[in-house]
Design a protein around this motif. Structure first.
Motif, PDB file in Angstrom:
ATOM      1  N   UNK A 225      -4.005   1.839  10.499  1.00  0.00           N
ATOM      2  CA  UNK A 225      -3.799   3.175   9.926  1.00  0.00           C
ATOM      3  C   UNK A 225      -3.866   3.143   8.413  1.00  0.00           C
ATOM      4  N   UNK A 226      -3.249   2.098   7.789  1.00  0.00           N
ATOM      5  CA  UNK A 226      -3.271   1.996   6.329  1.00  0.00           C
ATOM      6  C   UNK A 226      -4.696   1.833   5.818  1.00  0.00           C
ATOM      7  N   UNK A 227      -5.495   1.018   6.511  1.00  0.00           N
ATOM      8  CA  UNK A 227      -6.896   0.830   6.090  1.00  0.00           C
ATOM      9  C   UNK A 227      -7.708   2.096   6.301  1.00  0.00           C
ATOM     10  N   UNK A 228      -7.416   2.809   7.407  1.00  0.00           N
ATOM     11  CA  UNK A 228      -8.213   3.993   7.739  1.00  0.00           C
ATOM     12  C   UNK A 228      -7.947   5.129   6.757  1.00  0.00           C
TER      13      UNK A 228
ATOM     14  N   UNK B  77      -5.834   4.834   3.784  1.00  0.00           N
ATOM     15  CA  UNK B  77      -5.543   4.443   2.410  1.00  0.00           C
ATOM     16  C   UNK B  77      -6.556   3.509   1.777  1.00  0.00           C
ATOM     17  N   UNK B  78      -7.437   2.933   2.596  1.00  0.00           N
ATOM     18  CA  UNK B  78      -8.468   2.050   2.060  1.00  0.00           C
ATOM     19  C   UNK B  78      -8.046   0.605   1.954  1.00  0.00           C
ATOM     20  N   UNK B  79      -6.767   0.317   1.798  1.00  0.00           N
ATOM     21  CA  UNK B  79      -6.283  -1.055   1.739  1.00  0.00           C
ATOM     22  C   UNK B  79      -4.873  -1.095   2.334  1.00  0.00           C
ATOM     23  N   UNK B  80      -4.357  -2.293   2.521  1.00  0.00           N
ATOM     24  CA  UNK B  80      -3.021  -2.449   3.112  1.00  0.00           C
ATOM     25  C   UNK B  80      -2.341  -3.653   2.484  1.00  0.00           C
ATOM     26  N   UNK B  81      -1.040  -3.521   2.272  1.00  0.00           N
ATOM     27  CA  UNK B  81      -0.233  -4.608   1.709  1.00  0.00           C
ATOM     28  C   UNK B  81       0.947  -4.862   2.640  1.00  0.00           C
ATOM     29  N   UNK B  82       1.045  -6.092   3.153  1.00  0.00           N
ATOM     30  CA  UNK B  82       2.108  -6.461   4.077  1.00  0.00           C
ATOM     31  C   UNK B  82       3.230  -7.164   3.330  1.00  0.00           C
ATOM     32  N   UNK B  83       4.451  -6.985   3.837  1.00  0.00           N
ATOM     33  CA  UNK B  83       5.616  -7.694   3.283  1.00  0.00           C
ATOM     34  C   UNK B  83       6.669  -7.831   4.370  1.00  0.00           C
ATOM     35  N   UNK B  84       7.490  -8.859   4.226  1.00  0.00           N
ATOM     36  CA  UNK B  84       8.598  -9.105   5.152  1.00  0.00           C
ATOM     37  C   UNK B  84       9.871  -9.176   4.331  1.00  0.00           C
TER      38      UNK B  84
ATOM     39  N   UNK C 142       0.234   1.468   1.741  1.00  0.00           N
ATOM     40  CA  UNK C 142      -1.148   1.792   1.340  1.00  0.00           C
ATOM     41  C   UNK C 142      -1.097   2.712   0.137  1.00  0.00           C
ATOM     42  N   UNK C 143      -2.270   3.021  -0.380  1.00  0.00           N
ATOM     43  CA  UNK C 143      -2.373   3.901  -1.552  1.00  0.00           C
ATOM     44  C   UNK C 143      -3.142   5.170  -1.201  1.00  0.00           C
ATOM     45  N   UNK C 144      -3.004   5.621   0.026  1.00  0.00           N
ATOM     46  CA  UNK C 144      -3.698   6.808   0.489  1.00  0.00           C
ATOM     47  C   UNK C 144      -2.969   8.087   0.125  1.00  0.00           C
ATOM     48  N   UNK C 145      -3.313   9.182   0.763  1.00  0.00           N
ATOM     49  CA  UNK C 145      -2.699  10.482   0.435  1.00  0.00           C
ATOM     50  C   UNK C 145      -1.292  10.647   0.990  1.00  0.00           C
TER      51      UNK C 145
ATOM     52  N   UNK D  27       4.824   6.248  -5.938  1.00  0.00           N
ATOM     53  CA  UNK D  27       3.579   6.020  -6.679  1.00  0.00           C
ATOM     54  C   UNK D  27       2.354   6.460  -5.895  1.00  0.00           C
ATOM     55  N   UNK D  28       2.541   7.045  -4.722  1.00  0.00           N
ATOM     56  CA  UNK D  28       1.432   7.500  -3.896  1.00  0.00           C
ATOM     57  C   UNK D  28       1.205   6.572  -2.719  1.00  0.00           C
ATOM     58  N   UNK D  29       0.805   7.152  -1.619  1.00  0.00           N
ATOM     59  CA  UNK D  29       0.572   6.354  -0.438  1.00  0.00           C
ATOM     60  C   UNK D  29       1.753   6.431   0.528  1.00  0.00           C
ATOM     61  N   UNK D  30       1.634   5.659   1.589  1.00  0.00           N
ATOM     62  CA  UNK D  30       2.635   5.689   2.654  1.00  0.00           C
ATOM     63  C   UNK D  30       3.199   4.285   2.868  1.00  0.00           C
ATOM     64  N   UNK D  31       4.474   4.225   3.188  1.00  0.00           N
ATOM     65  CA  UNK D  31       5.131   2.959   3.532  1.00  0.00           C
ATOM     66  C   UNK D  31       5.639   3.089   4.966  1.00  0.00           C
ATOM     67  N   UNK D  32       5.158   2.215   5.823  1.00  0.00           N
ATOM     68  CA  UNK D  32       5.581   2.187   7.226  1.00  0.00           C
ATOM     69  C   UNK D  32       6.410   0.925   7.438  1.00  0.00           C
ATOM     70  N   UNK D  33       7.612   1.109   7.953  1.00  0.00           N
ATOM     71  CA  UNK D  33       8.528  -0.014   8.161  1.00  0.00           C
ATOM     72  C   UNK D  33       8.799  -0.203   9.640  1.00  0.00           C
ATOM     73  N   UNK D  34       8.558  -1.405  10.110  1.00  0.00           N
ATOM     74  CA  UNK D  34       8.944  -1.795  11.458  1.00  0.00           C
ATOM     75  C   UNK D  34      10.264  -2.555  11.327  1.00  0.00           C
ATOM     76  N   UNK D  35      11.371  -1.891  11.663  1.00  0.00           N
ATOM     77  CA  UNK D  35      12.701  -2.458  11.440  1.00  0.00           C
ATOM     78  C   UNK D  35      13.231  -3.024  12.763  1.00  0.00           C
TER      79      UNK D  35
END
Length: 482
Positions: free
Chosen positions: A390-393, A395-402, A415-418, A471-479
């Motif tokens: 979804x982030x790639x589709x 936002x164009x790119x995706x950044x993972x973190x734990x 991502x840095x999408x809308x 700063x723009x984009x969406x953050x999805x958290x799997x908690x």
């Protein structure tokens, strides 16, 4: 107030009823104690009233006898038979008074007329009125025995009485009436009946015993009522996690509670049956649809037009992928589906990121900490792939973190999408809801990615959280709970 008040039904009813019982018992103790004091005072007033009624007549008879004895003695020189003293004058209890102290007359009021004894005076006038006496004036006073000079002199002359314990603290009631204006005052003195030893303590003890007995009965009754409800609550909580495993609860407690448990048992059985029917239906769908799709995949190989053949193959793959998503979503929550193992979530996220990097996708992974959790590896990878896709589709790119947040592991994809409109964030996790209006799978998918990710998180006891970044984009958290 609510912070200190218990939360459970059993505790609330116990505390409320216990406080009510304690209040009622305390009021009962006070009323019984006051009633005892009233009886003692009424007895003293009544005794004093009858001494006043009969006192004058007895004194007249006594004076007549004394005059007759003296006249007889002057004639014969014989003093006559010796009169025995009444035990009232020689007894060993301060409650016995000699006649001169019990009744006497006086030209002046023997006690102040201004004494504040309104209630006693009313009682005394009522008793005298029943005997046909309407006094012109009444005086009443209550003093301790040790403060009555005549009584002190009397006790000192009686060695047996002077050794009586606590006689000085006994209360002496003195009443005086003037039958006619300007007449003599008739007075009577009464030792008030002693208060029973430890009367208040006995009342308190009886009250506590009654209170304890009522609490025991209340505890047993409430336990019979609330215990089935507590078992039902635990069962509902367990059933929500494993709805395919019905357990028939024993129908106990009052009739209303038994009917509730019976209705719940029927509901569990019905839901489990529906889930079984759903599994059978989905299995049939999977078999009936995948087999023709595989046959179609073989047949299109005979299509001579390469462009048409590729389009047909893509459509078949879209249908197959959508069908897989639907079947996976339907299997969520079934018992035995979650076979967990201890996994380093950081390494798991790195593996997912490398899969997309091998495909040339712009996916980055920050250096993750070591976070070990017990999860179903295949499902967690699938949920993470859906979030990255979804982030790639969009936002164009995706950044993972734990990350670690208390007792929760957080697998985040940014991502840095809308982003998503705040009003639509909850809607986007519903089945077949897409971020864009077209039904093209290349641009939006089938609308099941976030739904699957949320179901996987909930199956692990966690949650999926979506939030727009400042700063723009969406953050999805799997908690996921650790």
């Amino acid at each position: 107030m609510t912070r200190f008040f218990p939360s459970s039904l059993f505790a609330q009813v116990m505390v409320s009823v216990a406080l009510a019982l304690l209040t009622a018992q305390a009021v009962s103790v006070v009323l019984l104690y006051r009633a005892g004091e009233e009886r003692r005072e009424t007895a003293a007033i009544t005794s004093a009233a009858f001494r006043l009624v009969n006192g004058a007549e007895r004194e007249a008879r006594r004076e007549a006898r004394r005059a007759a004895q003296e006249e007889f003695a002057s004639i014969t020189g014989d003093r006559g038979p010796r009169r025995l003293r009444s035990p009232e004058s020689v007894g060993g209890d301060i409650g016995f008074l000699p006649r001169p102290l019990r009744f006497f007359v006086s030209a002046e009021p023997p006690i102040p007329l201004s004494s504040e004894e309104g209630a006693r005076e009313e009682r005394l006038r009522a008793v005298l009125g029943n005997e046909g006496i309407e006094p012109h004036a009444v005086a009443i006073a209550v003093v301790k025995a040790g403060d009555d000079p005549q009584l002190v002199r009397f006790v000192r002359s009686r060695p047996r009485l002077s050794t009586t314990q606590g006689w000085r603290e006994r209360r002496v009631l003195t009443v005086a009436i003037q039958r006619e204006a300007g007449g003599i005052w008739e007075a009577a003195r009464v030792i008030e009946p002693p208060r029973p030893a430890n009367a208040l303590g006995v009342l308190v003890f009886q009250t506590l015993v009654t209170f304890a007995f009522l609490l025991v009965v209340l505890f047993l009754v409430l336990r019979r009522i609330t215990r089935p409800l507590a078992l039902l609550t635990d069962r509902v909580s367990t059933f929500s996690k494993k709805p395919d495993q019905p357990v028939r609860l024993e129908e106990t407690g009052p009739a209303d509670t038994r009917r509730l448990i019976a209705a719940h048992n029927q509901m569990e059985a019905r839901i489990a049956a529906l889930l079984d029917e759903k599994d059978v239906m989905l299995g049939a769908i999977g078999h009936d649809l995948k087999t023709p799709l595989a046959a179609l995949r073989v047949r299109i190989e005979n299509v001579p037009d390469d462009a048409q053949r590729e389009k047909m193959a893509a459509s078949i793959e879209d249908i197959t992928a959508t069908l897989d998503d639907i079947l996976s979503l339907a299997r969520m929550g079934r018992s035995g589906a979650l076979e967990v193992e201890a996994v380093d979530l950081g390494m798991l996220a790195i593996g997912v990121a490398e899969e997309f990097e091998d495909l040339g996708e712009p996916v980055t992974m920050l250096n993750p900490p070591r976070v070990v959790a017990r999860v179903q590896v295949t499902w967690i990878k699938r949920a993470l792939r859906n979030l990255v896709s979804n982030a790639l589709r969009y936002g164009g790119d995706a950044e993972l973190s734990v990350e670690i947040d208390g007792n929760t592991a957080v697998l985040a994809v940014e991502d840095r999408g809308p982003g998503i409109e705040e009003a639509r964030i909850a809607e986007m996790m519903e089945p077949f809801t897409r971020g864009e209006a077209s039904r093209n799978r290349a641009t939006g998918g089938a609308g099941l990615g976030l739904t699957l990710a949320r179901a996987i998180a909930q199956q692990h006891g966690g949650e999926l959280v979506l939030a727009n970044r400042n700063s723009g984009g969406l953050r999805a958290e799997l908690r996921l709970p650790l």
